[in-house]
Write an enzyme that holds these catalytic residues in place. Structure first.
Site, PDB file in Angstrom:
ATOM      1  N   LYS A 131      -8.009   2.295 -17.082  1.00 34.00           N
ATOM      2  CA  LYS A 131      -7.201   3.508 -17.025  1.00 34.00           C
ATOM      3  C   LYS A 131      -5.949   3.268 -16.192  1.00 34.00           C
ATOM      4  CE  LYS A 131      -7.282   6.953 -14.190  1.00 34.00           C
ATOM      5  NZ  LYS A 131      -5.817   7.166 -14.056  1.00 34.00           N
TER       6      LYS A 131
ATOM      7  N   GLU B  48      -8.318  -2.867  -3.815  1.00 33.26           N
ATOM      8  CA  GLU B  48      -7.058  -3.386  -3.290  1.00 33.26           C
ATOM      9  C   GLU B  48      -6.252  -2.160  -2.895  1.00 33.26           C
ATOM     10  OE1 GLU B  48      -3.686  -4.141  -2.760  1.00 33.26           O
ATOM     11  OE2 GLU B  48      -3.365  -4.884  -4.803  1.00 33.26           O
TER      12      GLU B  48
ATOM     13  N   GLU C 195       1.293   4.224   5.949  1.00 32.25           N
ATOM     14  CA  GLU C 195       1.983   3.609   4.822  1.00 32.25           C
ATOM     15  C   GLU C 195       2.941   4.647   4.228  1.00 32.25           C
ATOM     16  OE1 GLU C 195      -0.427   2.806   1.273  1.00 32.25           O
ATOM     17  OE2 GLU C 195       0.639   0.913   1.085  1.00 32.25           O
TER      18      GLU C 195
HETATM   19  P1  NAI Z   1      -4.125   7.094  -6.072  1.00 29.68           P
HETATM   20  O1  NAI Z   1      -4.958   6.207  -5.285  1.00 29.68           O
HETATM   21  O2  NAI Z   1      -4.476   8.542  -6.117  1.00 29.68           O
HETATM   22  O3  NAI Z   1      -4.077   6.610  -7.589  1.00 29.68           O
HETATM   23  C1  NAI Z   1      -4.354   5.311  -8.047  1.00 29.68           C
HETATM   24  C2  NAI Z   1      -5.206   5.396  -9.305  1.00 29.68           C
HETATM   25  O4  NAI Z   1      -6.462   5.974  -9.000  1.00 29.68           O
HETATM   26  C3  NAI Z   1      -4.630   6.249 -10.422  1.00 29.68           C
HETATM   27  O5  NAI Z   1      -4.932   5.647 -11.661  1.00 29.68           O
HETATM   28  C4  NAI Z   1      -5.384   7.557 -10.293  1.00 29.68           C
HETATM   29  O6  NAI Z   1      -5.482   8.262 -11.502  1.00 29.68           O
HETATM   30  C5  NAI Z   1      -6.748   7.085  -9.864  1.00 29.68           C
HETATM   31  N1  NAI Z   1      -7.554   8.040  -9.115  1.00 29.68           N
HETATM   32  C6  NAI Z   1      -7.138   9.053  -8.310  1.00 29.68           C
HETATM   33  N2  NAI Z   1      -8.198   9.682  -7.775  1.00 29.68           N
HETATM   34  C7  NAI Z   1      -9.308   9.072  -8.235  1.00 29.68           C
HETATM   35  C8  NAI Z   1     -10.710   9.252  -8.032  1.00 29.68           C
HETATM   36  N3  NAI Z   1     -11.172  10.194  -7.231  1.00 29.68           N
HETATM   37  N4  NAI Z   1     -11.563   8.430  -8.653  1.00 29.68           N
HETATM   38  C9  NAI Z   1     -11.103   7.446  -9.434  1.00 29.68           C
HETATM   39  N5  NAI Z   1      -9.809   7.232  -9.679  1.00 29.68           N
HETATM   40  C10 NAI Z   1      -8.909   8.021  -9.079  1.00 29.68           C
HETATM   41  O7  NAI Z   1      -2.640   6.919  -5.589  1.00 29.68           O
HETATM   42  P2  NAI Z   1      -1.420   7.941  -5.769  1.00 29.68           P
HETATM   43  O8  NAI Z   1      -1.857   9.352  -5.553  1.00 29.68           O
HETATM   44  O9  NAI Z   1      -0.783   7.649  -7.045  1.00 29.68           O
HETATM   45  O10 NAI Z   1      -0.493   7.516  -4.567  1.00 29.68           O
HETATM   46  C11 NAI Z   1      -0.746   7.999  -3.260  1.00 29.68           C
HETATM   47  C12 NAI Z   1      -0.507   6.950  -2.210  1.00 29.68           C
HETATM   48  O11 NAI Z   1      -1.376   5.859  -2.414  1.00 29.68           O
HETATM   49  C13 NAI Z   1       0.872   6.329  -2.216  1.00 29.68           C
HETATM   50  O12 NAI Z   1       1.781   7.081  -1.492  1.00 29.68           O
HETATM   51  C14 NAI Z   1       0.603   5.014  -1.570  1.00 29.68           C
HETATM   52  O13 NAI Z   1       0.612   5.161  -0.171  1.00 29.68           O
HETATM   53  C15 NAI Z   1      -0.795   4.656  -2.022  1.00 29.68           C
HETATM   54  N6  NAI Z   1      -0.786   3.727  -3.168  1.00 29.68           N
HETATM   55  C16 NAI Z   1      -1.079   2.420  -2.956  1.00 29.68           C
HETATM   56  C17 NAI Z   1      -1.035   1.527  -3.988  1.00 29.68           C
HETATM   57  C18 NAI Z   1      -1.329   0.087  -3.805  1.00 29.68           C
HETATM   58  O14 NAI Z   1      -0.837  -0.728  -4.564  1.00 29.68           O
HETATM   59  N7  NAI Z   1      -2.147  -0.300  -2.865  1.00 29.68           N
HETATM   60  C19 NAI Z   1      -0.639   1.933  -5.332  1.00 29.68           C
HETATM   61  C20 NAI Z   1      -0.418   3.334  -5.483  1.00 29.68           C
HETATM   62  C21 NAI Z   1      -0.476   4.182  -4.415  1.00 29.68           C
END
Ligand code: NAI
Ligand code: MG
Length: 794
Positions: free
Chosen positions: A192, A266, A397
Site C-alpha cells: 500500500k 524504518e 523531526e
Molecule cells: P504515517 O506514518 O502516518 O504514514 C506512512 C504510511 O503509513 C502511509 O502509507 C499511511 O497510510 C500508513 N499508515 C498510517 N497510519 C497507519 C496505521 N495505523 N496502520 C498502518 N498503516 C498506517 O506518516 P505521515 O502521516 O504521512 O507523516 C507524518 C510524519 O511522519 C512526518 O511529518 C514525518 O515526520 C514522519 N514520516 C517519516 C517518514 C520516513 O521516511 N521515516 C516518511 C513519512 C513520514
C-alpha cells in the site's frame, strides 16, 4: 527579456520537463484509477475514492481507490494463493522476473520520473537522476539475490505473504526497497503506497502486468491509515514492512505483539551532520544542501542537525546563508530548480508550527530574502542558529527544509550532542582527518554513517536504524534476512511439561524449605541480595525443594542494567581478547564438570550420565562462540561509487536475555555466550525451573576473568522481570525464550522505545540439536550492521 539582459543578470530561465506523457497516462485512466489485485484491475469494494493532488499547484491529478477491509482481504487471499507457485518457480525463475521488471522500469523511466514529481512535488531532476535509477538498480541487484538464494541462504525459506506499507517521501524508491527483496526470497506481496502518492505504484503494477508476473504475486492496493491497519491485522500476513512515522511504527509494534508476524520498521530520524574545523568547507556547504534541502528535507535520514566545531561555526553559517540565498524554489517539473513543494498542506502546517516554536524558544531564524511561489505548498530553506540542544526543534523531526545548528568544542562533545536524540538512523561526519572520522563513526549510534558525503544509498548496502528509528535493514544481504525465516523453526515444539513444573514451583513459593542452597544475584561482578529481601524455593521435577534463589524486582533489574552499562568497555576489547576469556570460561567449567552434572541431576531427577552430556554440550558451545568471536567479521559492500562501504557488525549494547526453561545450563550458555562474544553486556534471567545452574556459574565467571558487569544474573519471575527489561530505556535488545503470553508482553512493552526483540512464542528449540542453534542465527541477533561510507579519490 532580451538576450543582452539575460547575459547581464545570468538569471536562469525555466527549463520545463514535458508532462505530456504523464498527463496522457492520467487521462487514459479517468475517471477513477483502479487497484491491482490478483493480476486484475479492480474498483474498490468500498466504492470510495481519495484525491491525489499536485503539491506544486494544489490541483487534482487523479482519484484513487480508498480500500477497505474487504479489498485488503481480496489482495491478501490473492497473494496467499500465488505463494506456492512463486516459491516453486525457484531462484532462477524469480531472478528472471526481477530482471525483467528492472529493464521495464528503465524503459519507462521518464514517465516514472515525471509522474513521481507531479504527484509528490519533488524536483524532476531528483526523480530522474536519483529516485528512478536507484529503483532500477534495486531490482537488478535483487534479481541477483534471487538467483543466489539457495547458495547464500540455504537454511532459510520465504516467510509467506508480506504486507508492505510505505510513505510519500520516496514513493517508488520505497516500493522497490520493499518489493524487490520480498520477491527475491520467494514471498508474495500486498503493498500500500501512502495516500498522497499512489500513482507510481499503480504504474509499477502495469509493469508487473507487462512482464507477465504471475497473478497475485504483487498486489497493489491504495488507501489511508485505516487501510494500512487492516493489513497489519490480517491473520494471513506473515510479515509487515513499514516505513513512516515513529508514531505509527509504535502502533504497528503493539498491534502485532500477540502474533508471530515479523516486522521491520524504518522510522523517523534527527540525524546529525557533524563538521570538524579541518573540513573542506565548500564541500560541506554542498553537503548541507544535499542533506537538508534534498527532497525539501522530507527525508527520514536528512542531516537536520548541523553540529559545527565552534572555531569555524560563524564562518560556515555565513557560507551556508549565502548558498541558501541562491537556491531556487519552484515548479518541480522545472529542471533548473533545487527545491520543489512540500507534499501536502498538512505537512506544510506541521513545518510552520515547529518553526514558530523554534522562534518562541529563542533560536535565531534565517531565511533567504526571496519569496516562495504562492500557488503551491512551498516552504523556504530555513536555518536556525543559537539552538539549545534540549529545545523542541533540536529534538523533534521537522520533516521539512529546516536546519538547526549547534556548536561543539571537542570531538567528545560532538559525539555527545550527536547521540542526544531518541533516534539513530544516520549521521555524516566531515573532516579531512581519516583517523578522527573513523574514531567518531563507531561512537555515534546510527545505522548509516557517511564520511565526507551524505544521503548516499545503494541496493548493496543495508539501510535502517537504531532506537526509535526502528529496526531491520533494507538493502544488502542484511536486508534479505528480513524476508526469510529459518527452515528448522518449523520443528520447534511447545514444551508443556516444563511449563507445569515452573507453575508448580511458583505456586510453592511460600512453602517451608529444606534449604540446601541459597543463591544471591550476580551484579557488576559481585553477589547481591535481592532488594525486596524475598527468596523463592527451587524445586526439582518431583516437587522437592532443593534450594532457594532471590526474587528479583524492578530495582534489581535497574541495578543490573546499570552494571551492564558500566561494563561497556567489553565492546572495545579486541575480539581475540573476548575469545580468550571464553576459552578460559570453558576450561573452568570443565574443571567443575562433575559438580554441574550433579546439580543438573538433582534438579531434573535424571542420571548423572545424561547430565554430563549437558555439561559437555555447554563446554563445546562456549568453544563455538569463542571461535566465532573473531570470525563473524564485517565486510565491505560493493556499492557502485568511488567509496568503500564498510558493513560493520556492532554489538547492540546492553541486552536482556531471558533464558529457556529447558536445558537449564545449556540453554543459559547457548543464549548468553553468543551475545557476549559479540561485545554485548548482558542482564540474564536464568531458567525458572532450575536457576541454580546459572547461579552456580558465578565462581566460574569470576575465575575466568569475565569482567564484572559483562554478565549479570537476576533470578525470579521470568515474565515479570522480562517486562521490566522490555520497558527499560537503557536496554538495547531483548531475547525471550519462554511462553507465548510472555512473548506477547515483551513485544508489546518494547514498543515504547522500539527496542529490538527476539521471542520464541512458547515454541522450544532442542538446545542439544546443533541445527536448532545455528550460531550464525544467534550472532546475527546479537549484532546490528552499521554501514560506514568512506569515499576515496577526488
Ligand atoms: P504515517 O506514518 O502516518 O504514514 C506512512 C504510511 O503509513 C502511509 O502509507 C499511511 O497510510 C500508513 N499508515 C498510517 N497510519 C497507519 C496505521 N495505523 N496502520 C498502518 N498503516 C498506517 O506518516 P505521515 O502521516 O504521512 O507523516 C507524518 C510524519 O511522519 C512526518 O511529518 C514525518 O515526520 C514522519 N514520516 C517519516 C517518514 C520516513 O521516511 N521515516 C516518511 C513519512 C513520514
Ligand atoms: Mg499527490
Amino acid at each position: 527579456m532580451s538576450v543582452a539582459s539575460i547575459f547581464e543578470t545570468m538569471e536562469y530561465g525555466p527549463a520545463p520537463e514535458s508532462k505530456e506523457m504523464a498527463e496522457k497516462w492520467l487521462k487514459d485512466r479517468k475517471p477513477n484509477l483502479k487497484q491491482f489485485i490478483n493480476g486484475k484491475w479492480v474498483a474498490p469494494k468500498s466504492k470510495k475514492y481519495m484525491v491525489s493532488n499536485n503539491p506544486c499547484s494544489q490541483k487534482k491529478l487523479a482519484s484513487v481507490p480508498l480500500s477497505n477491509k474487504a479489498d485488503v482481504n481480496d489482495a491478501v487471499n490473492a497473494a496467499d494463493k500465488a505463494l506456492s507457485g512463486w516459491v516453486k518457480l525457484g531462484g532462477h525463475g524469480r531472478a528472471r522476473y526481477l530482471y525483467a521488471i528492472a529493464r521495464q522500469i528503465q524503459k519507462h523511466s521518464r514517465l516514472f520520473a515525471v509522474l513521481e514529481s507531479l504527484d509528490n512535488g519533488k524536483p524532476v531532476r531528483e526523480t530522474r537522476d536519483i529516485d528512478i535509477p536507484l529503483v532500477a538498480r534495486h531490482f537488478y541487484h535483487h534479481a541477483g539475490w534471487a538467483q543466489l538464494q539457495s547458495e547464500k541462504l540455504p537454511e532459510y525459506k520465504e516467510i509467506g505473504v508480506v504486507g508492505q506499507i510505505i510513505p510519500w517521501n520516496f514513493p517508488m524508491l520505497m516500493l522497490s526497497w520493499k518489493i524487490a527483496p520480498a520477491l527475491a526470497m520467494g514471498n508474495t506481496v500486498v503493498l500500500k503506497p501512502a495516500e498522497f502518492t499512489s500513482l507510481t505504484a499503480l504504474l509499477f503494477a502495469e509493469i508487473c502486468e507487462q512482464v507477465g508476473l504471475p497473478d497475485g504475486v504483487v498486489n497493489i492496493i491504495t488507501g489511508d491509515g485505516a487501510t494500512g491497519a487492516e493489513m497489519v491485522n490480517h491473520p494471513k500476513i506473515g510479515k509487515i514492512a513499514f516505513t513512516g512515522s515513529t508514531e505509527v511504527g509504535k502502533i504497528i509494534r503493539r498491534a502485532t505483539a500477540d502474533t508471530e508476524k515479523k516486522i521491520s520498521l524504518e522510522l523517523g530520524g534527527k540525524s546529525p551532520f557533524v563538521v570538524f574545523e579541518d573540513a573542506d568547507l565548500d564541500s560541506v556547504v554542498e553537503g548541507v544542501v544535499d542533506a537538508i534541502w534534498f527532497n525539501q528535507g522530507q527525508v527520514c535520514c536528512a542531516g537536520s542537525r548541523l553540529l559545527v566545531q565552534e572555531s569555524i561555526a560563524e564562518k560556515l553559517y555565513k557560507k551556508i546563508r549565502s548558498r541558501m540565498e541562491k537556491l531556487r524554489i519552484g515548479n518541480a517539473l522545472d529542471k533548473g530548480i533545487d527545491i520543489g513543494a512540500i507534499v501536502a498542506p498538512v505537512q506544510l502546517k506541521t513545518i510552520e508550527d515547529l518553526v514558530q516554536k523554534g522562534v518562541e524558544e529563542g533560536a535565531e531564524l534565517w531565511q533567504p530574502s526571496w519569496e516562495c511561489p504562492s500557488d503551491g505548498c512551498f516552504y523556504p530553506p530555513t536555518l536556525f542558529t543559537n539552538v539549545a540542544p534540549a529545545s523542541l526543534i533540536a529534538q523533534e523531526e521537522i520533516f521539512g527544509p529546516v536546519l538547526v545548528a549547534m556548536s561543539f568544542r571537542t570531538p567528545e562533545e560532538a559525539v555527545m550532542l550527536a547521540n542526544n536524540t531518541r533516534y539513530g538512523l544516520a549521521a555524516s561526519i566531515w573532516t579531512e582527518n581519516i583517523n578522527l572520522a573513523l574514531d567518531i563513526a563507531p561512537k555515534i549510534k546510527a545505522g548509516t554513517m557517511w564520511i565526507n558525503c551524505t544521503n548516499m544509498f545503494d541496493a548493496a548496502s543495508g539501510f535502517g536504524g537504531y532506537r526509535e528509528s526502528g529496526f531491520g535493514r533494507e538493502g544488502g544481504i542484511e536486508g534479505l534476512y528480513e524476508y526469510v525465516k529459518l527452515k528448522v523453526e518449523e520443528e520447534f515444539k511447545p514444551e508443556q511439561k516444563q511449563k507445569e513444573v515452573a507453575e508448580k514451583a511458583s505456586a510453592q513459593k511460600n512453602g517451608l524449605p529444606t534449604i540446601d542452597k541459597t543463591a544471591k544475584f550476580y551484579v557488576g561482578g559481585k553477589q547481591q541480595r535481592p532488594d525486596g529481601g524475598y527468596m523463592q524455593n527451587v524445586l526439582d521435577t518431583k516437587g522437592n525443594v532443593i534450594g532457594q534463589v532471590g526474587e528479583g524486582n524492578r530495582k534489581d533489574i535497574r541495578n543490573a542494567v546499570e552494571a551492564a552499562h558500566a561494563a561497556s568497555k567489553w565492546a572495545n576489547a579486541t575480539a581475540h581478547n573476548r575469545a580468550q576469556v571464553l576459552y578460559y570460561l570453558a576450561e573452568n567449567l570443565e574443571a567443575r564438570a562433575d559438580e554441574f552434572a550433579e546439580r543438573i541431576s538433582s534438579a531434573l531427577n535424571q542420571s548423572t550420565r545424561k547430565s554430563m552430556q549437558e555439561v559437555e554440550a555447554s563446554i563445546e558451545r562456549i568453544f563455538i562462540y569463542a571461535a566465532f568471536a573473531d570470525k563473524y567479521d564485517s565486510h565491505v559492500h560493493a556499492t557502485p561509487y568511488r567509496n568503500v562501504t564498510l558493513a560493520m557488525k556492532e554489538p547492540l549494547g546492553v541486552m536482556g536475555i531471558v533464558c529457556p526453561n529447558e536445558a537449564p545450563l545449556l540453554g543459559f550458555i547457548s543464549a548468553v555466550i553468543p551475545a557476549i562474544a559479540m561485545g554485548n553486556t548482558v542482564v540474564a534471567i536464568p531458567s525458572e525451573t532450575a536457576p541454580l545452574l546459572a547461579t552456580d556459574l558465578y565462581q566460574v565467571l569470576e575465575t575466568s576473568d569475565v569482567p564484572g558487569g559483562v554478565i549479570n544474573i537476576i533470578t525470579g519471575n521470568k515474565d515479570e522481570l522480562s517486562k521490566v527489561l522490555a520497558n527499560h530505556d537503557d536496554v538495547d535488545g531483548l531475547w525471550y525464550f519462554g511462553s507465548k503470553e510472555g512473548s506477547t508482553k515483551v513485544q508489546f512493552a518494547a514498543a515504547e522505545n522500539m527496542k529490538r526483540t527476539w521471542v520464541n512464542f512458547g515454541r522450544n528449540r532442542d538446545w542439544f540439536n546443533p541445527k536448532h542453534v545455528t550460531p550464525e542465527y544467534f550472532l546475527r541477533h546479537a549484532t546490528q550492521i552499521k554501514n560506514i561510507w568512506v569515499p576515496y579519490g577526488e
